[in-house]
Scaffold this motif. Structure first.
Motif, PDB file in Angstrom:
ATOM      1  N   ASP A 105       0.843  -1.178   0.000  1.00  0.00           N
ATOM      2  CA  ASP A 105       0.000   0.000   0.000  1.00  0.00           C
ATOM      3  C   ASP A 105       0.886   1.238   0.000  1.00  0.00           C
ATOM      4  O   ASP A 105       1.109   1.869   1.027  1.00  0.00           O
ATOM      5  CB  ASP A 105      -0.905  -0.035   1.228  1.00  0.00           C
ATOM      6  CG  ASP A 105      -1.944   1.059   1.164  1.00  0.00           C
ATOM      7  OD1 ASP A 105      -2.206   1.530   0.051  1.00  0.00           O
ATOM      8  OD2 ASP A 105      -2.461   1.433   2.221  1.00  0.00           O
ATOM      9  N   VAL A 106       1.437   1.551  -1.175  1.00  0.00           N
ATOM     10  CA  VAL A 106       2.315   2.705  -1.260  1.00  0.00           C
ATOM     11  C   VAL A 106       1.469   3.944  -1.552  1.00  0.00           C
ATOM     12  O   VAL A 106       0.698   3.950  -2.505  1.00  0.00           O
ATOM     13  CB  VAL A 106       3.359   2.527  -2.374  1.00  0.00           C
ATOM     14  CG1 VAL A 106       4.363   3.655  -2.331  1.00  0.00           C
ATOM     15  CG2 VAL A 106       4.052   1.195  -2.232  1.00  0.00           C
ATOM     16  N   ASP A 107       1.651   4.935  -0.730  1.00  0.00           N
ATOM     17  CA  ASP A 107       0.893   6.158  -0.951  1.00  0.00           C
ATOM     18  C   ASP A 107       1.674   7.067  -1.895  1.00  0.00           C
ATOM     19  O   ASP A 107       2.572   7.782  -1.493  1.00  0.00           O
ATOM     20  CB  ASP A 107       0.646   6.859   0.391  1.00  0.00           C
ATOM     21  CG  ASP A 107      -0.349   7.994   0.234  1.00  0.00           C
ATOM     22  OD1 ASP A 107      -0.706   8.284  -0.929  1.00  0.00           O
ATOM     23  OD2 ASP A 107      -0.746   8.570   1.246  1.00  0.00           O
ATOM     24  N   PHE A 108       1.323   6.976  -3.182  1.00  0.00           N
ATOM     25  CA  PHE A 108       2.118   7.705  -4.163  1.00  0.00           C
ATOM     26  C   PHE A 108       1.888   9.200  -4.082  1.00  0.00           C
ATOM     27  O   PHE A 108       2.768   9.983  -4.422  1.00  0.00           O
ATOM     28  CB  PHE A 108       1.823   7.184  -5.564  1.00  0.00           C
ATOM     29  CG  PHE A 108       2.525   5.912  -5.855  1.00  0.00           C
ATOM     30  CD1 PHE A 108       3.760   5.911  -6.477  1.00  0.00           C
ATOM     31  CD2 PHE A 108       1.982   4.697  -5.472  1.00  0.00           C
ATOM     32  CE1 PHE A 108       4.421   4.737  -6.719  1.00  0.00           C
ATOM     33  CE2 PHE A 108       2.648   3.520  -5.713  1.00  0.00           C
ATOM     34  CZ  PHE A 108       3.868   3.539  -6.327  1.00  0.00           C
ATOM     35  N   ALA A 109       0.690   9.584  -3.623  1.00  0.00           N
ATOM     36  CA  ALA A 109       0.418  11.027  -3.502  1.00  0.00           C
ATOM     37  C   ALA A 109       1.405  11.644  -2.502  1.00  0.00           C
ATOM     38  O   ALA A 109       1.954  12.720  -2.739  1.00  0.00           O
ATOM     39  CB  ALA A 109      -1.012  11.240  -3.050  1.00  0.00           C
ATOM     40  N   GLU A 110       1.657  10.884  -1.422  1.00  0.00           N
ATOM     41  CA  GLU A 110       2.575  11.394  -0.403  1.00  0.00           C
ATOM     42  C   GLU A 110       3.999  11.464  -0.950  1.00  0.00           C
ATOM     43  O   GLU A 110       4.735  12.407  -0.700  1.00  0.00           O
ATOM     44  CB  GLU A 110       2.519  10.474   0.813  1.00  0.00           C
ATOM     45  CG  GLU A 110       3.101  11.073   2.075  1.00  0.00           C
ATOM     46  CD  GLU A 110       3.009  10.082   3.218  1.00  0.00           C
ATOM     47  OE1 GLU A 110       4.038   9.827   3.823  1.00  0.00           O
ATOM     48  OE2 GLU A 110       1.918   9.543   3.457  1.00  0.00           O
ATOM     49  N   LEU A 111       4.364  10.420  -1.724  1.00  0.00           N
ATOM     50  CA  LEU A 111       5.706  10.395  -2.312  1.00  0.00           C
ATOM     51  C   LEU A 111       5.916  11.596  -3.215  1.00  0.00           C
ATOM     52  O   LEU A 111       7.025  12.094  -3.363  1.00  0.00           O
ATOM     53  CB  LEU A 111       5.899   9.122  -3.123  1.00  0.00           C
ATOM     54  CG  LEU A 111       6.255   7.862  -2.361  1.00  0.00           C
ATOM     55  CD1 LEU A 111       6.407   6.707  -3.323  1.00  0.00           C
ATOM     56  CD2 LEU A 111       7.538   8.060  -1.593  1.00  0.00           C
ATOM     57  N   GLN A 162       4.736  14.528  -2.922  1.00  0.00           N
ATOM     58  CA  GLN A 162       4.588  15.841  -2.315  1.00  0.00           C
ATOM     59  C   GLN A 162       5.835  16.707  -2.447  1.00  0.00           C
ATOM     60  O   GLN A 162       5.754  17.886  -2.719  1.00  0.00           O
ATOM     61  CB  GLN A 162       4.208  15.698  -0.842  1.00  0.00           C
ATOM     62  CG  GLN A 162       2.720  15.916  -0.652  1.00  0.00           C
ATOM     63  CD  GLN A 162       2.271  15.541   0.729  1.00  0.00           C
ATOM     64  OE1 GLN A 162       3.100  15.327   1.612  1.00  0.00           O
ATOM     65  NE2 GLN A 162       0.977  15.464   0.914  1.00  0.00           N
ATOM     66  N   GLY A 163       7.004  16.074  -2.256  1.00  0.00           N
ATOM     67  CA  GLY A 163       8.240  16.853  -2.315  1.00  0.00           C
ATOM     68  C   GLY A 163       8.744  17.060  -3.723  1.00  0.00           C
ATOM     69  O   GLY A 163       9.878  17.452  -3.931  1.00  0.00           O
ATOM     70  N   PHE A 164       7.887  16.779  -4.715  1.00  0.00           N
ATOM     71  CA  PHE A 164       8.322  16.783  -6.112  1.00  0.00           C
ATOM     72  C   PHE A 164       8.965  18.107  -6.513  1.00  0.00           C
ATOM     73  O   PHE A 164      10.042  18.132  -7.117  1.00  0.00           O
ATOM     74  CB  PHE A 164       7.112  16.493  -6.996  1.00  0.00           C
ATOM     75  CG  PHE A 164       7.444  16.380  -8.457  1.00  0.00           C
ATOM     76  CD1 PHE A 164       8.172  15.296  -8.915  1.00  0.00           C
ATOM     77  CD2 PHE A 164       7.038  17.336  -9.363  1.00  0.00           C
ATOM     78  CE1 PHE A 164       8.482  15.183 -10.250  1.00  0.00           C
ATOM     79  CE2 PHE A 164       7.352  17.220 -10.695  1.00  0.00           C
ATOM     80  CZ  PHE A 164       8.073  16.144 -11.137  1.00  0.00           C
ATOM     81  N   LEU A 165       8.328  19.214  -6.136  1.00  0.00           N
ATOM     82  CA  LEU A 165       8.831  20.519  -6.561  1.00  0.00           C
ATOM     83  C   LEU A 165      10.161  20.858  -5.899  1.00  0.00           C
ATOM     84  O   LEU A 165      10.996  21.536  -6.491  1.00  0.00           O
ATOM     85  CB  LEU A 165       7.794  21.605  -6.255  1.00  0.00           C
ATOM     86  CG  LEU A 165       6.697  21.745  -7.314  1.00  0.00           C
ATOM     87  CD1 LEU A 165       5.741  22.853  -6.924  1.00  0.00           C
ATOM     88  CD2 LEU A 165       7.297  22.032  -8.684  1.00  0.00           C
ATOM     89  N   GLY A 174      16.879  17.701  -9.923  1.00  0.00           N
ATOM     90  CA  GLY A 174      16.449  16.745 -10.938  1.00  0.00           C
ATOM     91  C   GLY A 174      16.577  17.346 -12.325  1.00  0.00           C
ATOM     92  O   GLY A 174      17.061  16.711 -13.259  1.00  0.00           O
ATOM     93  N   GLY A 175      16.177  18.613 -12.453  1.00  0.00           N
ATOM     94  CA  GLY A 175      16.284  19.294 -13.731  1.00  0.00           C
ATOM     95  C   GLY A 175      17.729  19.418 -14.182  1.00  0.00           C
ATOM     96  O   GLY A 175      18.057  19.180 -15.350  1.00  0.00           O
TER      97      GLY A 175
END
Lengths: 477, 204
Positions: B78-84, B86-89, B95-96
């Motif tokens: 049950d991986v919560d991808f939404a939480e993963l 969150q720190g995307f920005l 990453g860029g």
């Protein structure tokens, strides 16, 4: 289409072990845990059969599988020694496994598969076969180091060995890729031709990485850090195995690579060998002084002994290789005896590992005490025991090759090393007695008896071993 | 435009599009399904290059085993991808940066083909033997003849890996009741029932 089938007979011992192991996997999987006794006995039998196949096979040098595999005098000698060591360490493991209720049929199976890998390593005649053999043997060793998985130290030993072993495999592969990149060859003969007696910088780099991988496998300084932890943490029969067959096979592999793939660039690899020999001898002598756990102590002792053996290799001559072969054979016999004694250290049904537990052995069990003392004296290199002659051959080779400083430092560090061997003898004979050990298993008795007899009587009749080693050394070129 | 070129653009555009969807889709199961689509299209590209063995391996190994394993993992855990996400920005700058470096290296690498084609040819000294055989056939011919020793030893290494994984992780739990159909069928009236004579007014 006519298929070209390579000659299989030179690889008969490997075939026996591999096909036997496959059969035993099936038997073990079908019959479950109850098959342990059968698989154990059959594994011993398989190793014996492979040994027989080499002993009765024909001599001469044969290269097969497109230059990947060589069967020569050196390979046969080292294979017989490695098989015998694996066989003995499998035989002495029975009692320990029973008492710890870890009789799983996979254990003897992994020992057989690991030994198969060692034979491949010893016979490897190109870098790919060498790596595959090394990985086959190491992978099995990682598993059996951790196979008492309810024991924290055993799993820690397995994990440590695995992580560091993977790192060393990576270094070895990197070295191999550099050598391939700069010579365009993986086969040892082709590498010699490509080099023309002159090694470009890339090859020297590759050689250094390759030697780093080898140094890890033979546990030479500065890649020795895993040895004490793994030797201490792994179950004692596994440590017995680690200290004998894999070390022998890795040493054989090292000797073969430097002597057959880089014989004309001796100067380049000799610096590395001299350095790790010096480091191992000195560290083995000094670091063992403070140890109280006998397995840890023997681990440091094994680091030191690898250093002495490498003294012979640094000479880079036939006499030197002969010294290495004699040294490793005698060391294997001695270390098997020493670990058989450690396996005999059992008080009230529990295995003990502290050297102070040996106190009073001289009174409680004079025969075992005498054997242990002989083994310790031999490890220290005191004449007329076998360990003295082992050191004699490597140091003479070093002196003949004008490595005076190396020989002198070797002798001095063996004097320092003698301290902790003698300390064990002192504890055995002169310290306040503790209660007696439990009676020894008959297999342990037999191994200790044979080992101490060989050590004690070697000076009477050294010719068979020395001549065989000389033949093995001369078959390398 | 030849048929081959048409297929190339078809496969290539679907690969890129589904690669984008792997990253962009919100549902992780959809991500894995797009990944499979990308693999299949990449296999099509390999076929166009004449590397049919690689194409088969890609489908069999990556689609058949690895991607299905991913799918299982994604569905079982049950991986919560939404939480993963969150720190995307926060990770976007580094990453860029890595992305730009990769892009520059790719451009430089591909640029050599145009800048100095002769250097590329000089580097690849080993020429593939001209042959009418397909590369599956060529591989098959050497795998069991010239390289049989390596091949079998590698097989043994894999066997050891399998045994090791089993011995180190498989726990035989005691006290687990398993269904044994043989034992169930073999039950007779005597073993299944016990007749007790209970006296009136007294329990068992």
């Amino acid at each position: 289409m006519t298929a070209h089938v390579p000659a299989l007979m030179p690889a008969l011992p490997e075939l026996i072990l591999a096909s036997g192991a496959l059969l035993l996997v099936l038997i073990g999987a079908l019959r479950g845990e109850s098959s342990h006794g059968f698989v154990h006995a059959s594994s011993v039998l398989l190793l014996g059969l492979a040994l027989l196949a080499i002993a009765l096979g024909d001599g001469g040098t044969v290269v097969t599988f497109n230059g990947a595999f060589i069967n020569d005098g050196f390979a046969r000698f080292m294979k017989i020694a490695a098989l015998a060591a694996a066989l003995v360490s499998l035989v002495v493991s029975q009692g320990y496994l029973q008492r710890h209720k870890v009789e799983v049929f996979e254990y003897p199976l992994l020992v057989v598969l690991s030994t198969t890998g060692m034979l491949v390593m010893i016979s490897a005649h190109d870098l790919i076969a060498l790596y595959l053999g090394l990985e086959l043997s190491s992978l099995s060793l990682y598993v059996i180091a951790a196979f008492r998985r309810d024991d924290l130290r055993s799993t820690e030993a397995g994990l440590k060995y695995f992580v560091l072993g993977a790192l060393s495999s990576g270094m070895l592969l990197y070295g191999a890729s550099l050598i391939y990149g700069f010579t365009g060859a993986v086969e040892f003969g082709a590498i010699v031709k490509a080099l023309h007696g002159h090694a470009p910088t890339g090859v020297i780099f590759g050689l250094a990485f390759l030697m780093a991988g080898f140094a890890f496998k033979i546990s030479a300084v500065p890649f020795h850090m895993w040895t004490p932890d793994v030797y201490e943490g792994a179950p004692t029969p596994v440590t017995t195995f680690f200290a004998s067959a894999p070390k022998l096979a890795a040493m054989a592999m090292t000797v073969r690579v430097v002597m057959t793939a880089f014989p004309d660039v001796t100067h380049e690899w000799r610096q590395i060998v001299v350095f790790i020999a010096l480091g191992s001898m000195v560290l083995g002598a000094f670091a063992a002084i403070g140890q109280t756990n006998i397995k840890r102590l023997l681990a440091y002792s094994s680091i030191g002994h690898v250093g002495y053996a490498l003294v012979g290799l640094s000479a880079g001559t036939d006499a030197g290789v002969q010294g290495v072969v004699v040294y490793m054979s005698i060391y294997t016999v001695t270390t098997l005896g020493a670990f058989a004694c450690v396996l005999g250290m059992r008080r009230d049904g529990h295995y003990v590992e502290d050297i102070n537990d040996l106190a009073g052995l001289g009174r409680n069990n004079p025969a075992l005490a005498f054997a242990l003392a002989m083994i310790m004296f031999s490890l220290a290199g005191i004449p007329p025991l076998a360990g003295f002659f082992a050191k004699w051959y490597v140091f003479v080779a070093a002196v003949e090759a004008k490595f005076y400083a190396l020989a002198i430092i070797g002798v001095l560090s063996s004097v320092v090393g003698a301290f902790y061997y003698l300390r064990i003898v002192k504890i055995v004979y002169f310290d306040d007695a503790k209660t007696a050990f439990d009676p020894l298993d008959s297999s342990l008795k037999a191994v200790i008896l044979v080992s101490s007899l060989v050590i004690f009587l070697f000076w009477l009749y050294p010719a068979p071993l020395v001549n065989a080693a000389s033949l093995a050394a001369s078959s390398l070129h | 435009m030849t048929v081959a070129a048409a297929f190339f653009y078809l496969f290539a555009s679907i690969t890129v599009a589904s690669g984008f969807m792997v990253v962009a889709s919100r549902n992780p199961v959809h991500s894995v399904l797009f990944l499979i689509l990308a693999f299949v299209n990449a296999a099509g590209l390999f076929l166009l290059l004449g590397a049919e063995f690689l194409a088969m391996i890609l489908v069999v190994v990556y689609v058949g085993a690895v991607a299905v394993l991913f799918l299982f993992v994604v569905m079982m855990l049950d991986v919560d991808f939404a939480e993963l996400r969150q720190g995307f920005l926060d990770y976007l700058p580094i990453g860029g940066l890595l992305g730009v470096i990769f892009l520059i290296e790719m451009v430089l690498f591909l640029g050599t083909y145009y800048a100095a084609p002769e250097a590329v040819h000089a580097a690849s000294t080993v020429k593939a033997a001209a042959s009418t055989l397909s590369n599956t056939e060529q591989l098959g011919r050497v795998l069991y003849t010239d390289y049989v020793f390596y091949f079998q030893t590698a097989g043994l290494v894999l066997l050891v890996a399998m045994i090791g994984a089993i011995i180190l992780t498989l726990h035989h739990k005691t006290g687990v009741k398993r269904q044994d159909i043989g034992a169930q069928v073999a039950r007779s009236k005597d073993t299944a029932m016990e007749i007790k004579s209970v006296r009136p007014g007294q329990g068992l």
